[in-house]
Design an enzyme around this catalytic site. Sequence first.
Site, mmCIF file in Angstrom:
data_model
loop_
_atom_site.group_PDB
_atom_site.id
_atom_site.type_symbol
_atom_site.label_atom_id
_atom_site.label_comp_id
_atom_site.label_asym_id
_atom_site.label_seq_id
_atom_site.Cartn_x
_atom_site.Cartn_y
_atom_site.Cartn_z
ATOM 1 N N ARG A 1 -36.664 -0.089 -50.294
ATOM 2 C CA ARG A 1 -36.264 0.593 -49.057
ATOM 3 C C ARG A 1 -35.541 -0.435 -48.199
ATOM 4 O O ARG A 1 -35.437 -1.593 -48.550
ATOM 5 C CB ARG A 1 -37.452 1.246 -48.339
ATOM 6 C CG ARG A 1 -38.816 0.663 -48.430
ATOM 7 C CD ARG A 1 -39.043 -0.658 -47.753
ATOM 8 N NE ARG A 1 -38.523 -0.682 -46.400
ATOM 9 C CZ ARG A 1 -38.166 -1.783 -45.774
ATOM 10 N NH1 ARG A 1 -38.251 -2.968 -46.380
ATOM 11 N NH2 ARG A 1 -37.699 -1.761 -44.557
ATOM 12 N N GLY A 2 -35.049 0.042 -47.030
ATOM 13 C CA GLY A 2 -34.212 -0.821 -46.191
ATOM 14 C C GLY A 2 -32.761 -0.516 -46.532
ATOM 15 O O GLY A 2 -32.386 -0.504 -47.727
ATOM 16 N N ALA A 3 -31.946 -0.261 -45.495
ATOM 17 C CA ALA A 3 -30.597 0.267 -45.735
ATOM 18 C C ALA A 3 -29.760 -0.560 -46.722
ATOM 19 O O ALA A 3 -29.244 -0.013 -47.706
ATOM 20 C CB ALA A 3 -29.878 0.437 -44.393
ATOM 21 N N ARG B 1 -31.720 9.432 -50.124
ATOM 22 C CA ARG B 1 -32.130 9.265 -48.717
ATOM 23 C C ARG B 1 -30.885 9.474 -47.842
ATOM 24 O O ARG B 1 -29.848 8.852 -48.084
ATOM 25 C CB ARG B 1 -32.754 7.874 -48.492
ATOM 26 C CG ARG B 1 -34.049 7.692 -49.307
ATOM 27 C CD ARG B 1 -34.868 6.524 -48.825
ATOM 28 N NE ARG B 1 -35.413 6.760 -47.507
ATOM 29 C CZ ARG B 1 -35.998 5.809 -46.772
ATOM 30 N NH1 ARG B 1 -36.085 4.572 -47.233
ATOM 31 N NH2 ARG B 1 -36.496 6.089 -45.584
ATOM 32 N N GLN C 1 -44.195 -0.781 -42.403
ATOM 33 C CA GLN C 1 -43.276 -1.823 -42.913
ATOM 34 C C GLN C 1 -43.468 -3.144 -42.162
ATOM 35 O O GLN C 1 -43.297 -4.212 -42.730
ATOM 36 C CB GLN C 1 -41.823 -1.370 -42.771
ATOM 37 C CG GLN C 1 -41.389 -0.276 -43.710
ATOM 38 C CD GLN C 1 -41.525 1.102 -43.084
ATOM 39 O OE1 GLN C 1 -42.371 1.331 -42.233
ATOM 40 N NE2 GLN C 1 -40.688 2.029 -43.515
ATOM 41 N N ASP D 1 -29.937 1.405 -39.738
ATOM 42 C CA ASP D 1 -29.630 2.240 -40.909
ATOM 43 C C ASP D 1 -28.247 2.852 -40.834
ATOM 44 O O ASP D 1 -27.635 3.162 -41.848
ATOM 45 C CB ASP D 1 -30.680 3.340 -41.073
ATOM 46 C CG ASP D 1 -31.930 2.747 -41.681
ATOM 47 O OD1 ASP D 1 -32.710 2.138 -40.936
ATOM 48 O OD2 ASP D 1 -32.089 2.851 -42.909
ATOM 49 N N ASN E 1 -32.257 3.637 -36.496
ATOM 50 C CA ASN E 1 -33.142 2.678 -37.167
ATOM 51 C C ASN E 1 -34.526 3.311 -37.244
ATOM 52 O O ASN E 1 -34.734 4.437 -36.765
ATOM 53 C CB ASN E 1 -33.161 1.347 -36.411
ATOM 54 C CG ASN E 1 -33.831 0.238 -37.216
ATOM 55 O OD1 ASN E 1 -33.530 0.055 -38.396
ATOM 56 N ND2 ASN E 1 -34.760 -0.482 -36.621
ATOM 57 N N LYS E 2 -35.453 2.614 -37.825
ATOM 58 C CA LYS E 2 -36.805 3.139 -38.038
ATOM 59 C C LYS E 2 -37.381 3.786 -36.792
ATOM 60 O O LYS E 2 -37.213 3.258 -35.686
ATOM 61 C CB LYS E 2 -37.690 1.978 -38.506
ATOM 62 C CG LYS E 2 -39.130 2.305 -38.798
ATOM 63 C CD LYS E 2 -39.338 3.475 -39.735
ATOM 64 C CE LYS E 2 -38.594 3.371 -41.049
ATOM 65 N NZ LYS E 2 -38.585 4.645 -41.813
HETATM 66 O O1 MRU Z 1 -37.544 3.827 -44.216
HETATM 67 P P1 MRU Z 1 -37.087 2.421 -44.436
HETATM 68 O O2 MRU Z 1 -38.195 1.463 -44.670
HETATM 69 O O3 MRU Z 1 -36.022 2.347 -45.499
HETATM 70 O O4 MRU Z 1 -36.409 2.021 -43.061
HETATM 71 C C1 MRU Z 1 -35.888 0.734 -42.935
HETATM 72 C C2 MRU Z 1 -35.371 0.428 -41.593
HETATM 73 O O5 MRU Z 1 -35.374 1.241 -40.701
HETATM 74 C C3 MRU Z 1 -34.740 -0.920 -41.414
HETATM 75 O O6 MRU Z 1 -34.948 -1.395 -40.127
HETATM 76 C C4 MRU Z 1 -33.230 -0.790 -41.666
HETATM 77 O O7 MRU Z 1 -32.987 -0.181 -42.878
HETATM 78 C C5 MRU Z 1 -32.540 -2.106 -41.609
HETATM 79 S S1 MRU Z 1 -32.926 -3.094 -42.997
HETATM 80 C C6 MRU Z 1 -31.998 -4.507 -42.963
#
Ligand code: MRU
Length: 353
Positions: free
Chosen positions: A45-47, A88, A197, A238, A248-249
Amino acid sequence: MLPTLEWQGDVIVMVDQRKLPGQEIYVRCRTAPEVARAIRTMIIRGAPAIGVAAAMGIALGMRRSTAKGTRQFAVEFQKTCDMMAATRPTAINLFWAIDRMKRTFAEGAHAGESPDELAARLENEARAIHDEDVASCRAMGRVGAALVPDGARVLTHCNAGALATAGYGSALGVIRAAVEQGKHVAVIADETRPFLQGARLTAWELLRDGIKTTVITESMAGPLMRAGDIDLVIVGADRIAANGDTANKIGTYTVAVLAHAHELPFYIAAPLSTIDLSTPDGEHIPIEERDQRELTHLGSSRLTPVGATIRNPAFDVTPHRYIAGIITEKGIIRPPYTESLRDAFGIIESARH
Ligand code: MRU
């Protein structure tokens, strides 16, 4: 450096982020559907990491293709891209990486390449996307470290670290770079309900690097800011819309409003691949709604009474007015964002020609 995902011969290996920090288990993906499932279920996970995984998954799928002839190969390629795109919806890096793979395919097809040649071309591109992501994280670190004073206490939300990228991290990359410059930096990590996370991943990877980390629940951020225990905020993104509004999250918006109320700088750290000039503003960013079970259960234990209505949007949008700057691999982008974001891309476009 922590390997988020890598090729090992004919398979893509990634650490299972659902299991950290209790167990360090590596998942081996042998097919494109396995990579798509890993993205959907948040093994990875993470963009930026999602984008890199999708590109590698497409390359893996096409390398294993048994298509007879270029036509069938092209149909299979399109289906594989569609499958990745359906994993996603919010992280724009996913669609950015798929588009890049499509352009690569089109170049090869235009040159009359065979399926084997096309597959090799796609694999080279996926490897380049992976390596460029690490390089841009390191560049973001160099750029952003100047914003982190010696002795700073930095609040971060979610995990924008090595685990969320191909390596090194965006927001956590900035912190790593400041520490590498000899600065003393303490990180305050929001636990980040409901997937945790921050508590699980940010704390795990920073402690592994010997960076002082305090985990708090998100509801503690306000009182800590008021007490003067936080100096600045750095988070990842994201998707950044053309006017600077940033998804973002979930919980990031609250942190931004709190930072504004306490006159603390709030920065986004994100590669240019997270900027989506085709989305005019935050209203137009699709927000993923995830499985209710992430809220109703902790592991196998039920937390909420049966019958309670549950909402689980995975992201929120921070309006651009709360963002002091966007740290990218090419420099810090400042308000007014509609102009500065367009300029940042203008520079890249003119460098290409
Ligand atoms: O749902 P996730 O864990 O994929 O969400 C991740 C985030 O919101 C991060 O902050 C974002 O992707 C930036 S990662 C460099």
